[in-house]
Design a protein around this motif. Structure first.
Motif, PDB file in Angstrom:
ATOM      1  N   THR A  89      -8.522  10.020 -33.013  1.00 16.82           N
ATOM      2  CA  THR A  89      -7.107  10.341 -33.189  1.00 16.82           C
ATOM      3  C   THR A  89      -6.322   9.185 -33.821  1.00 16.82           C
ATOM      4  O   THR A  89      -5.309   9.401 -34.481  1.00 16.82           O
ATOM      5  N   ARG A  90      -6.823   7.951 -33.661  1.00 10.96           N
ATOM      6  CA  ARG A  90      -6.131   6.806 -34.269  1.00 10.96           C
ATOM      7  C   ARG A  90      -6.144   6.898 -35.784  1.00 10.96           C
ATOM      8  O   ARG A  90      -5.204   6.504 -36.448  1.00 10.96           O
ATOM      9  N   ASP A  91      -7.269   7.414 -36.343  1.00 10.20           N
ATOM     10  CA  ASP A  91      -7.364   7.545 -37.795  1.00 10.20           C
ATOM     11  C   ASP A  91      -6.375   8.595 -38.288  1.00 10.20           C
ATOM     12  O   ASP A  91      -5.763   8.434 -39.341  1.00 10.20           O
ATOM     13  N   ILE A  92      -6.214   9.676 -37.502  1.00  6.83           N
ATOM     14  CA  ILE A  92      -5.236  10.705 -37.873  1.00  6.83           C
ATOM     15  C   ILE A  92      -3.841  10.091 -37.896  1.00  6.83           C
ATOM     16  O   ILE A  92      -3.058  10.299 -38.828  1.00  6.83           O
ATOM     17  N   MET A  93      -3.529   9.291 -36.877  1.00  6.41           N
ATOM     18  CA  MET A  93      -2.209   8.659 -36.831  1.00  6.41           C
ATOM     19  C   MET A  93      -1.977   7.778 -38.056  1.00  6.41           C
ATOM     20  O   MET A  93      -0.898   7.767 -38.640  1.00  6.41           O
ATOM     21  N   ALA A  94      -3.029   7.036 -38.450  1.00  8.14           N
ATOM     22  CA  ALA A  94      -2.904   6.149 -39.615  1.00  8.14           C
ATOM     23  C   ALA A  94      -2.678   6.961 -40.884  1.00  8.14           C
ATOM     24  O   ALA A  94      -1.819   6.627 -41.708  1.00  8.14           O
ATOM     25  N   ILE A  95      -3.435   8.055 -41.045  1.00  7.18           N
ATOM     26  CA  ILE A  95      -3.300   8.869 -42.256  1.00  7.18           C
ATOM     27  C   ILE A  95      -1.956   9.597 -42.264  1.00  7.18           C
ATOM     28  O   ILE A  95      -1.276   9.657 -43.293  1.00  7.18           O
TER      29      ILE A  95
ATOM     30  N   MET B   1       5.033   5.358 -33.837  1.00 10.90           N
ATOM     31  CA  MET B   1       3.730   6.025 -33.997  1.00 10.90           C
ATOM     32  C   MET B   1       3.888   7.530 -33.864  1.00 10.90           C
ATOM     33  O   MET B   1       4.799   8.016 -33.216  1.00 10.90           O
ATOM     34  N   ASN B   2       2.964   8.220 -34.474  1.00 14.08           N
ATOM     35  CA  ASN B   2       2.986   9.663 -34.611  1.00 14.08           C
ATOM     36  C   ASN B   2       2.005  10.288 -33.630  1.00 14.08           C
ATOM     37  O   ASN B   2       0.865  10.554 -33.966  1.00 14.08           O
ATOM     38  N   PHE B   3       2.404  10.527 -32.388  1.00 15.99           N
ATOM     39  CA  PHE B   3       1.445  10.997 -31.402  1.00 15.99           C
ATOM     40  C   PHE B   3       1.244  12.503 -31.479  1.00 15.99           C
ATOM     41  O   PHE B   3       2.201  13.248 -31.701  1.00 15.99           O
ATOM     42  N   SER B   4       0.009  12.932 -31.276  1.00 14.34           N
ATOM     43  CA  SER B   4      -0.261  14.366 -31.331  1.00 14.34           C
ATOM     44  C   SER B   4      -0.025  15.001 -29.963  1.00 14.34           C
ATOM     45  O   SER B   4      -0.109  16.209 -29.814  1.00 14.34           O
ATOM     46  N   SER B   5       0.272  14.182 -28.947  1.00 14.71           N
ATOM     47  CA  SER B   5       0.408  14.711 -27.593  1.00 14.71           C
ATOM     48  C   SER B   5       1.432  13.882 -26.818  1.00 14.71           C
ATOM     49  O   SER B   5       1.438  12.651 -26.882  1.00 14.71           O
ATOM     50  N   ARG B   6       2.292  14.570 -26.076  1.00 19.35           N
ATOM     51  CA  ARG B   6       3.298  13.885 -25.256  1.00 19.35           C
ATOM     52  C   ARG B   6       2.649  13.070 -24.134  1.00 19.35           C
ATOM     53  O   ARG B   6       3.099  12.007 -23.777  1.00 19.35           O
ATOM     54  N   LEU B   7       1.571  13.643 -23.558  1.00 17.42           N
ATOM     55  CA  LEU B   7       0.867  12.959 -22.473  1.00 17.42           C
ATOM     56  C   LEU B   7       0.324  11.626 -22.962  1.00 17.42           C
ATOM     57  O   LEU B   7       0.428  10.596 -22.292  1.00 17.42           O
ATOM     58  N   LEU B   8      -0.239  11.659 -24.170  1.00 20.83           N
ATOM     59  CA  LEU B   8      -0.800  10.449 -24.765  1.00 20.83           C
ATOM     60  C   LEU B   8       0.321   9.445 -25.032  1.00 20.83           C
ATOM     61  O   LEU B   8       0.218   8.267 -24.672  1.00 20.83           O
ATOM     62  N   SER B  16       2.409  -0.061 -22.727  1.00 19.13           N
ATOM     63  CA  SER B  16       2.956  -1.098 -23.596  1.00 19.13           C
ATOM     64  C   SER B  16       4.142  -1.813 -22.961  1.00 19.13           C
ATOM     65  O   SER B  16       4.693  -2.745 -23.539  1.00 19.13           O
ATOM     66  N   LYS B  17       4.525  -1.402 -21.736  1.00 23.55           N
ATOM     67  CA  LYS B  17       5.539  -2.174 -21.002  1.00 23.55           C
ATOM     68  C   LYS B  17       4.939  -3.430 -20.373  1.00 23.55           C
ATOM     69  O   LYS B  17       5.665  -4.320 -19.949  1.00 23.55           O
ATOM     70  N   LEU B  18       3.611  -3.468 -20.291  1.00 25.87           N
ATOM     71  CA  LEU B  18       2.952  -4.636 -19.688  1.00 25.87           C
ATOM     72  C   LEU B  18       3.099  -5.845 -20.616  1.00 25.87           C
ATOM     73  O   LEU B  18       3.139  -5.689 -21.836  1.00 25.87           O
ATOM     74  N   PRO B  19       3.160  -7.056 -20.053  1.00 28.18           N
ATOM     75  CA  PRO B  19       3.353  -8.236 -20.905  1.00 28.18           C
ATOM     76  C   PRO B  19       2.153  -8.469 -21.816  1.00 28.18           C
ATOM     77  O   PRO B  19       1.012  -8.416 -21.362  1.00 28.18           O
ATOM     78  N   GLY B  20       2.426  -8.689 -23.092  1.00 24.18           N
ATOM     79  CA  GLY B  20       1.357  -8.986 -24.039  1.00 24.18           C
ATOM     80  C   GLY B  20       0.607  -7.763 -24.528  1.00 24.18           C
ATOM     81  O   GLY B  20      -0.379  -7.887 -25.246  1.00 24.18           O
ATOM     82  N   VAL B  21       1.052  -6.570 -24.136  1.00 23.85           N
ATOM     83  CA  VAL B  21       0.394  -5.348 -24.580  1.00 23.85           C
ATOM     84  C   VAL B  21       1.331  -4.615 -25.538  1.00 23.85           C
ATOM     85  O   VAL B  21       2.382  -4.140 -25.132  1.00 23.85           O
ATOM     86  N   GLY B  22       0.951  -4.558 -26.821  1.00 18.99           N
ATOM     87  CA  GLY B  22       1.749  -3.818 -27.797  1.00 18.99           C
ATOM     88  C   GLY B  22       1.298  -2.368 -27.870  1.00 18.99           C
ATOM     89  O   GLY B  22       0.399  -1.953 -27.146  1.00 18.99           O
ATOM     90  N   GLN B  23       1.908  -1.599 -28.771  1.00 18.03           N
ATOM     91  CA  GLN B  23       1.581  -0.176 -28.869  1.00 18.03           C
ATOM     92  C   GLN B  23       0.129   0.043 -29.301  1.00 18.03           C
ATOM     93  O   GLN B  23      -0.542   0.920 -28.779  1.00 18.03           O
ATOM     94  N   LYS B  24      -0.356  -0.789 -30.218  1.00 16.93           N
ATOM     95  CA  LYS B  24      -1.730  -0.592 -30.698  1.00 16.93           C
ATOM     96  C   LYS B  24      -2.752  -0.880 -29.602  1.00 16.93           C
ATOM     97  O   LYS B  24      -3.715  -0.152 -29.434  1.00 16.93           O
ATOM     98  N   THR B  25      -2.529  -1.979 -28.867  1.00 18.28           N
ATOM     99  CA  THR B  25      -3.434  -2.311 -27.766  1.00 18.28           C
ATOM    100  C   THR B  25      -3.361  -1.213 -26.710  1.00 18.28           C
ATOM    101  O   THR B  25      -4.389  -0.778 -26.178  1.00 18.28           O
ATOM    102  N   ALA B  26      -2.136  -0.770 -26.405  1.00 16.58           N
ATOM    103  CA  ALA B  26      -1.954   0.273 -25.394  1.00 16.58           C
ATOM    104  C   ALA B  26      -2.732   1.530 -25.791  1.00 16.58           C
ATOM    105  O   ALA B  26      -3.429   2.123 -24.965  1.00 16.58           O
ATOM    106  N   LEU B  27      -2.648   1.889 -27.056  1.00 11.40           N
ATOM    107  CA  LEU B  27      -3.360   3.085 -27.526  1.00 11.40           C
ATOM    108  C   LEU B  27      -4.871   2.915 -27.370  1.00 11.40           C
ATOM    109  O   LEU B  27      -5.571   3.825 -26.923  1.00 11.40           O
ATOM    110  N   ARG B  28      -5.349   1.710 -27.699  1.00 14.42           N
ATOM    111  CA  ARG B  28      -6.785   1.440 -27.561  1.00 14.42           C
ATOM    112  C   ARG B  28      -7.214   1.583 -26.100  1.00 14.42           C
ATOM    113  O   ARG B  28      -8.238   2.194 -25.782  1.00 14.42           O
TER     114      ARG B  28
END
Lengths: 203, 203
Positions: A89-95, B1-8, B16-28
């Motif tokens: 899903t990350r690739d979809i977000m990037a595209i 970011m363009n999420f395909s799901s509200r839950l996600l 990403s509210k945690l210190p040192g955790v950005g949106q990309k890390t949070a998504l990972r």
């Protein structure tokens, strides 16, 4: 580490199971959460349980979705005859962020990787073949990483699809826009010269 | 970011509210958790809620504890007349790891920091004064960070305790063992020369 509390130790251990999170980082995160309100901690904890319990995957493309069919697959204005095959899903977000692609997607859920015990049957490939067999798809674009796993997966999918009436393409590889030639790696540079395009065609 | 799901999206936002955790890390991290079993996710989620709900603080020293009095304060063999004052539980873990300290602790729960709106009344200082007033404590060691906040806090505590019958010391500052002099910062180096000790005294 020498924890003064089992509860603390337990929370740190659970956190340090996350990728890239060691014991020290986990401790920092847990102590941060301890300083937050109960509501904040509940929010995080609830978001995780709900995510795992209620998440669904689009029955068409396999992307993470809140409904049976995801937003992209159910959108009227998307071109259903063009399917972009991605790892997750990350690739979809990037595209989607490029705002340049108007087709739909197919999410494999990983790449073939014998080292990690991931074979073709662990991926969403059979469903892709079914989708192509309906005859509604004119072209598939393989947008997978240029790694050993990506190339293996591309080759496998190519073999599966090559006898079906569908055009198969992969995304272009080459020097990135803004990329400096002197810093490019040899393989990319060599391939980008070998696969050069007539000036004026690309844009 | 363009999420395909509200839950996600929700889970990523909470992470990403945690210190040192950005949106990309949070998504990972969230996608990693999605690939784990429900049990694994429940474990993490439970550990967090239980931590916040059931955690207690030692009524003597203020350290995180599972019981009313922590392991260090209730141990018979620890020297109760020697109290090391620290910022938080991480400092206790670091000192305990040395296996060289046999006294007990007092956890402030932070440092005086007007910039962050933390004043002396937000810290566990009154309880420290009470402990000293019982007369059972012979020496307090201020083991706080050598920062502006640490120095302010040390000065404040020193003022509060200086008229009480207790010896007040701070941990030694200087060039670290294994530290190279050419890479030491000027302040540390200058102070370590000014506060030089006769050879053979330290060890």
């Amino acid at each position: 580490m020498n924890f003064s509390s089992r509860l603390l130790e337990n929370a740190v251990n659970e956190f340090s199971k996350l990728p890239g999170v060691g014991q020290k980082t986990a401790l920092r995160l847990v102590l941060h959460l301890l300083n937050q309100s109960s509501q904040e901690v509940e929010n995080l904890s609830d978001a995780l349980t709900r995510l795992k319990r209620e998440i669904r995957y689009c029955k068409v493309c396999g992307n993470i979705s809140d409904s049976e069919v995801c937003g992209v697959c159910s959108a009227n204005k998307r071109d259903k005859s063009l399917v972009c095959i991605v790892e997750d899903t990350r690739d979809i977000m990037a595209i989607e962020n490029t705002n340049q692609y108007n087709g739909v997607y197919h999410v494999l859920g990983g790449l073939i990787s014998p080292m990690d015990g991931i074979g073709p049957s662990d991926l969403n490939i059979e469903r892709l073949v079914e989708r192509v067999k309906t005859g509604e798809i004119e072209e598939v674009i393989l947008a997978l990483s240029a790694t050993m796993e990506g190339d293996t997966t591309i080759f496998y999918i190519f073999k599966k699809l090559k006898d079906l009436p569908v055009k198969i393409s992969t995304i272009a590889r080459g020097i990135a826009f803004g990329g400096e030639i002197e810093y490019a790696d040899e393989i990319t540079l060599a391939r980008s010269i070998a696969t050069r395009v007539p000036y004026g065609v690309e844009s």
